[in-house]
Design an enzyme around this catalytic site. Structure first.
Site, short mmCIF file in Angstrom:
data_model
loop_
_atom_site.label_atom_id
_atom_site.label_comp_id
_atom_site.label_asym_id
_atom_site.label_seq_id
_atom_site.Cartn_x
_atom_site.Cartn_y
_atom_site.Cartn_z
N HIS A 207 26.00 52.98 0.53
CA HIS A 207 26.86 53.93 1.23
C HIS A 207 26.87 55.24 0.43
CE1 HIS A 207 29.83 51.77 -1.50
NE2 HIS A 207 29.93 53.01 -1.89
P1 TYD Z 1 32.71 48.68 -1.12
O1 TYD Z 1 32.98 50.03 -1.67
O2 TYD Z 1 32.11 48.60 0.25
O3 TYD Z 1 31.81 47.88 -2.18
P2 TYD Z 1 30.25 47.63 -2.20
O4 TYD Z 1 29.64 48.84 -1.57
O5 TYD Z 1 29.89 47.45 -3.63
O6 TYD Z 1 30.02 46.39 -1.44
O7 TYD Z 1 34.05 47.83 -1.16
C1 TYD Z 1 34.07 46.47 -0.81
C2 TYD Z 1 35.45 46.16 -0.24
O8 TYD Z 1 36.45 46.41 -1.22
C3 TYD Z 1 35.79 47.02 0.97
O9 TYD Z 1 36.46 46.19 1.90
C4 TYD Z 1 36.75 48.03 0.45
C5 TYD Z 1 37.40 47.35 -0.74
N1 TYD Z 1 37.76 48.26 -1.82
C6 TYD Z 1 39.08 48.57 -2.05
O10 TYD Z 1 40.00 48.08 -1.35
N2 TYD Z 1 39.40 49.42 -3.08
C7 TYD Z 1 38.44 49.99 -3.87
O11 TYD Z 1 38.76 50.76 -4.80
C8 TYD Z 1 37.06 49.68 -3.60
C9 TYD Z 1 35.97 50.29 -4.42
C10 TYD Z 1 36.78 48.82 -2.57
#
Ligand code: TYD
Length: 136
Positions: free
Chosen positions: A52
């Site tokens: 992303h």
């Molecule tokens: P995401 O940023 O999509 O992680 P990755 O790209 O590594 O898979 O986040 C995964 C999940 O965690 C998503 O549902 C959002 C949640 N999240 C939070 O609630 N707070 C945060 O600070 C982060 C980074 C993610």
């Protein structure tokens, strides 16, 4: 914002016979104020994270243990960084598509972020990210 704005930064490292100590101060060692810290751990081998971009968020990524790769893509160029030192980190400016892979066993990825979590700050689709890059 382009790949040229992203770089590996060295952090202070205090070493003595008892081990090493590294610290990070907002603005002094990284180019933004820290509002949030999160970390990835227990990542199964072969997993990929990220995939992303963030519209406004500045981030600083440190390997606290083990190693992993971060691939950055500004819409024109891509670069892969291997992070494996706790006294260095990768500064990621806004509008960088990124994914993380090649996690070693026991890897811990700490991310310092300039804003609180905000789902509206994400580009979750690559095409939507590229369209925004072209608009800028
Ligand atoms: P995401 O940023 O999509 O992680 P990755 O790209 O590594 O898979 O986040 C995964 C999940 O965690 C998503 O549902 C959002 C949640 N999240 C939070 O609630 N707070 C945060 O600070 C982060 C980074 C993610």
């Amino acid at each position: 914002m382009s790949l040229d704005d992203c770089r590996i930064l060295d952090l202070p490292k205090i070493s003595d016979s008892r081990g090493n100590l590294t610290f990070i101060e907002s603005v002094r060692h990284i180019p933004f104020d820290i509002k949030r810290v999160y970390y990835l751990y227990d990542v199964p081998g072969g997993s990929e994270r990220g995939a992303h971009a963030h519209k406004n968020l500045h981030q600083f990524i440190v390997s606290m243990s083990g190693s992993f790769d971060v691939v950055l893509d500004d819409g024109n160029r891509q670069q892969r960084y291997h992070l494996n030192r706790s006294y260095q980190g990768l500064y990621v400016c806004p509008m960088m598509w990124r994914y993380l892979d090649n996690f070693s066993s026991g890897a811990v990825c700490m991310v310092l972020a300039s804003e609180y979590y905000d789902e509206n700050d994400y580009h979750r689709g690559y095409d939507e990210f590229i369209a925004d890059v072209k608009r800028a």
